[in-house]
Write an enzyme that holds these catalytic residues in place. Structure first.
Site, PDB file in Angstrom:
ATOM      1  N   GLU A 116       0.820  -1.206   0.000  1.00 40.98           N
ATOM      2  CA  GLU A 116       0.000   0.000   0.000  1.00 40.98           C
ATOM      3  C   GLU A 116       0.857   1.261   0.000  1.00 40.98           C
ATOM      4  O   GLU A 116       1.939   1.293   0.584  1.00 40.98           O
ATOM      5  CB  GLU A 116      -0.908  -0.016   1.228  1.00 40.98           C
ATOM      6  CG  GLU A 116      -1.922  -1.136   1.110  1.00 40.98           C
ATOM      7  CD  GLU A 116      -2.827  -1.280   2.312  1.00 40.98           C
ATOM      8  OE1 GLU A 116      -4.003  -1.589   2.112  1.00 40.98           O
ATOM      9  OE2 GLU A 116      -2.377  -1.090   3.450  1.00 40.98           O
ATOM     10  N   CYS A 125       3.345   8.358   1.731  1.00 42.93           N
ATOM     11  CA  CYS A 125       3.823   7.351   2.683  1.00 42.93           C
ATOM     12  C   CYS A 125       4.107   6.081   1.883  1.00 42.93           C
ATOM     13  O   CYS A 125       3.209   5.481   1.296  1.00 42.93           O
ATOM     14  CB  CYS A 125       2.735   7.137   3.732  1.00 42.93           C
ATOM     15  SG  CYS A 125       3.188   5.951   4.978  1.00 42.93           S
ATOM     16  N   CYS A 166       5.730  -7.197   7.242  1.00 44.79           N
ATOM     17  CA  CYS A 166       6.881  -6.829   8.081  1.00 44.79           C
ATOM     18  C   CYS A 166       7.224  -8.014   8.961  1.00 44.79           C
ATOM     19  O   CYS A 166       6.333  -8.676   9.487  1.00 44.79           O
ATOM     20  CB  CYS A 166       6.512  -5.618   8.950  1.00 44.79           C
ATOM     21  SG  CYS A 166       7.895  -4.993   9.923  1.00 44.79           S
ATOM     22  N   CYS A 170       5.405  -5.684  16.075  1.00 47.60           N
ATOM     23  CA  CYS A 170       5.003  -4.710  17.085  1.00 47.60           C
ATOM     24  C   CYS A 170       3.529  -4.952  17.404  1.00 47.60           C
ATOM     25  O   CYS A 170       2.715  -5.132  16.500  1.00 47.60           O
ATOM     26  CB  CYS A 170       5.222  -3.298  16.566  1.00 47.60           C
ATOM     27  SG  CYS A 170       6.941  -3.018  16.113  1.00 47.60           S
ATOM     28  N   CYS A 206       0.570  -2.873  15.809  1.00 48.87           N
ATOM     29  CA  CYS A 206       0.629  -2.575  14.368  1.00 48.87           C
ATOM     30  C   CYS A 206      -0.016  -3.673  13.530  1.00 48.87           C
ATOM     31  O   CYS A 206       0.329  -4.851  13.654  1.00 48.87           O
ATOM     32  CB  CYS A 206       2.090  -2.397  13.943  1.00 48.87           C
ATOM     33  SG  CYS A 206       2.277  -2.146  12.165  1.00 48.87           S
ATOM     34  N   CYS A 238      -1.627   5.391  10.095  1.00 50.98           N
ATOM     35  CA  CYS A 238      -0.430   4.692  10.591  1.00 50.98           C
ATOM     36  C   CYS A 238      -0.806   3.366  11.230  1.00 50.98           C
ATOM     37  O   CYS A 238      -1.693   3.306  12.073  1.00 50.98           O
ATOM     38  CB  CYS A 238       0.257   5.494  11.697  1.00 50.98           C
ATOM     39  SG  CYS A 238       0.709   7.127  11.247  1.00 50.98           S
TER      40      CYS A 238
HETATM   41  N1  SAH Z   1       8.448  -0.007  10.320  1.00 56.80           N
HETATM   42  C1  SAH Z   1       8.748   1.352  10.503  1.00 56.80           C
HETATM   43  C2  SAH Z   1       7.945   2.281   9.625  1.00 56.80           C
HETATM   44  C3  SAH Z   1       6.466   2.001   9.423  1.00 56.80           C
HETATM   45  S1  SAH Z   1       5.305   2.304  10.678  1.00 56.80           S
HETATM   46  C4  SAH Z   1       8.575   1.742  11.944  1.00 56.80           C
HETATM   47  O1  SAH Z   1       8.016   0.967  12.699  1.00 56.80           O
HETATM   48  O2  SAH Z   1       9.047   2.812  12.301  1.00 56.80           O
HETATM   49  C5  SAH Z   1       5.052   4.060  10.829  1.00 56.80           C
HETATM   50  C6  SAH Z   1       4.671   4.480  12.265  1.00 56.80           C
HETATM   51  O3  SAH Z   1       3.333   4.086  12.625  1.00 56.80           O
HETATM   52  C7  SAH Z   1       5.587   3.855  13.296  1.00 56.80           C
HETATM   53  O4  SAH Z   1       5.966   4.785  14.269  1.00 56.80           O
HETATM   54  C8  SAH Z   1       4.680   2.813  13.905  1.00 56.80           C
HETATM   55  O5  SAH Z   1       5.129   2.431  15.154  1.00 56.80           O
HETATM   56  C9  SAH Z   1       3.362   3.521  13.927  1.00 56.80           C
HETATM   57  N2  SAH Z   1       2.219   2.637  14.130  1.00 56.80           N
HETATM   58  C10 SAH Z   1       2.135   1.312  13.897  1.00 56.80           C
HETATM   59  N3  SAH Z   1       0.902   0.855  14.215  1.00 56.80           N
HETATM   60  C11 SAH Z   1       0.188   1.916  14.648  1.00 56.80           C
HETATM   61  C12 SAH Z   1      -1.178   2.083  15.073  1.00 56.80           C
HETATM   62  N4  SAH Z   1      -2.032   1.070  15.086  1.00 56.80           N
HETATM   63  N5  SAH Z   1      -1.578   3.321  15.436  1.00 56.80           N
HETATM   64  C13 SAH Z   1      -0.734   4.368  15.355  1.00 56.80           C
HETATM   65  N6  SAH Z   1       0.550   4.263  14.948  1.00 56.80           N
HETATM   66  C14 SAH Z   1       1.012   3.053  14.599  1.00 56.80           C
HETATM   67 FE1  SF4 Z   2       6.894  -3.452  11.292  1.00 56.78          FE
HETATM   68 FE2  SF4 Z   2       4.650  -2.268  12.087  1.00 56.78          FE
HETATM   69 FE3  SF4 Z   2       6.655  -2.636  13.825  1.00 56.78          FE
HETATM   70 FE4  SF4 Z   2       6.931  -0.830  11.861  1.00 56.78          FE
HETATM   71  S1  SF4 Z   2       5.445  -0.744  13.552  1.00 56.78           S
HETATM   72  S2  SF4 Z   2       8.434  -2.373  12.526  1.00 56.78           S
HETATM   73  S3  SF4 Z   2       5.759  -1.866  10.204  1.00 56.78           S
HETATM   74  S4  SF4 Z   2       5.450  -4.260  12.824  1.00 56.78           S
END
Ligand code: SAH
Ligand code: SF4
Length: 389
Positions: free
Chosen positions: A104, A117, A124, A128, A131, A359
């Site tokens: 996406e 973005c 991934c 996390c 996420c 995000c």
């Molecule tokens: N993998 C990289 C970049 C992609 S995520 C990283 O983790 O930095 C972009 C941002 O969105 C990151 O700060 C991530 O932690 C945040 N993010 C992930 N899931 C989210 C959610 N459900 N609500 C708000 N932010 C989120």
């Molecule tokens: Fe991967 Fe989502 Fe963690 Fe970013 S926030 S490193 S996209 S699992």
């Protein structure tokens, strides 16, 4: 069912994609077909400055050269399999890659800028807990062409190519003025392809995005942070999300490998980090988990000595997520504490929640689900998201 062997376009499978080649690689390709190096410069201009999608339209090139290019090469971008527009103007493309996988790309228009973005991986490998992308099982790295192709496809879709003349307002009224590597995937786990793609995006005779307008977000791949600064030189964002290792271990499991202290030490020595160009610390606001005033104070203590700004991200929900978003009051209080300590601490406005573009909501159905099943899931997700906003 698509049977490539019987398709008339089957021959196009053999064409070599030019998008994603570095300038040197492009020169080498042309040299191999007997063309001088300066042709690569002309071609580069057509591809990356003008956004021309077919060789025939490259009118400054000799007809015979255009014909031999068309015989061997392709300028194909990833193909959008869906194109959704949010009520707030955010646009999300789901892109179909050559192998059928999907990623996406999201465009977020704002008054003074437009941010794209961009994804770096299908899914991934990191998990996390807050996420959605991290719950996708199938993962692979995108190649440089698939990364820079997202930018090209978005410029196509937004009609955002330069046509040769500069507009009266100058170049900054571009619909895509900024890039954030904050889509699907961990960009520092796909360093070479990300670096190659961003160098193409920054080339001043092509897409011409300034490194100051590009931000790479990482969950904390410490050994790659130095190289990111030295070799790409873009702005850095760190997904911190917790101020204690026990909690960060749980939220961002990569923390077990690279704990907070090591991560912050890498930030202290990030090439190019100074007051005019601070490192962004992203902090997702999770109700009752990481959002207390004491944690805000601890954050300020940890950041001491680092040219930093803090970006508070209200948690964006997704079906089955184990968290809730903090209350507005808790977010405001947290932001005030950080701000009073001298750090800018904006709260990121969620954009495109209704189309699941915010995000952490990105997740492509690359798990080989049948389209009907996938559509049913997408419809449910949209319903759930609409109920939550
Ligand atoms: N993998 C990289 C970049 C992609 S995520 C990283 O983790 O930095 C972009 C941002 O969105 C990151 O700060 C991530 O932690 C945040 N993010 C992930 N899931 C989210 C959610 N459900 N609500 C708000 N932010 C989120
Ligand atoms: Fe991967 Fe989502 Fe963690 Fe970013 S926030 S490193 S996209 S699992």
């Amino acid at each position: 069912m698509l049977n490539l062997e019987s398709e008339p376009q089957a021959t196009s499978q053999a064409l070599i994609p030019l998008i994603g080649l570095s300038r040197e690689e492009l020169e080498a390709e042309l040299k191999a077909i007997g063309e001088p190096a300066f042709r690569a410069r002309q071609l580069w201009h057509w591809i990356y400055h003008r956004g021309t999608r077919d060789f025939q339209s490259m009118t400054s090139l000799a007809k015979s050269f255009r014909a031999s290019l068309a015989e061997r090469y392709t300028l194909d971008r990833p193909v959008p399999s869906s194109d959704l527009k949010s009520v707030d103007g955010t646009r999300k493309w789901l892109l179909r890659l050559k192998d059928g996988n999907e990623v996406e790309t999201v465009h977020i228009p704002e008054e003074d800028r437009g941010t794209l973005c961009v994804s770096s991986q299908v899914g991934c490998t990191l998990t996390c807990r807050f996420c959605h992308t991290g719950t996708q099982r199938l993962v692979r790295n995108l190649d440089a062409g698939e990364i820079v192709g997202q930018l090209m496809l978005a410029r196509d879709g937004l009609d955002d190519w330069q046509t040769g003349q500069k507009s009266a307002e100058g170049e900054d009224n571009r619909k895509i003025s900024n890039i954030v590597m904050m889509g699907m995937g961990e960009p520092l786990y796909n360093f070479d392809n990300v670096a190659k793609a961003l160098k193409i995006a920054m080339d001043h005779e092509g897409l011409s995005l300034s490194r100051r307008r590009i931000t790479l977000s990482t969950s904390g791949v410490v050994p790659m942070i130095q190289r990111c600064g030295a070799e790409i030189g873009v702005n850095l964002a760190i997904s911190l999300h917790a101020v204690r290792d026990d909690l960060r271990d749980e939220l961002v499991p990569l923390n077990k490998k690279y704990p907070i202290k090591e991560l912050l030490d890498a930030c202290r020595t990030y090439p190019g980090a100074h007051n005019a160009r601070r490192i962004t610390f992203e902090y997702v606001m999770l109700k009752g988990i990481n959002d207390s005033p004491a944690e805000a104070l601890e954050l300020v203590r940890l950041l001491k000595g680092i040219p930093a700004k803090v970006n508070l991200i209200p948690f964006n929900p997704w079906p089955g997520a184990p968290y809730e978003c903090s209350s507005d009051a808790a977010i405001q209080k947290f932001s005030d504490i950080v701000f009073q300590a001298g750090y800018s601490s904006p709260v990121r406005t969620p954009r495109g929640r209704d189309i699941f573009a915010a995000c952490g909501q990105l997740k492509s159905a690359s798990e080989k689900l049948k389209r009907s099943a996938r559509d049913a899931i997408a419809a449910k997700e949209l319903e759930a998201a609409a109920a939550e906003v």
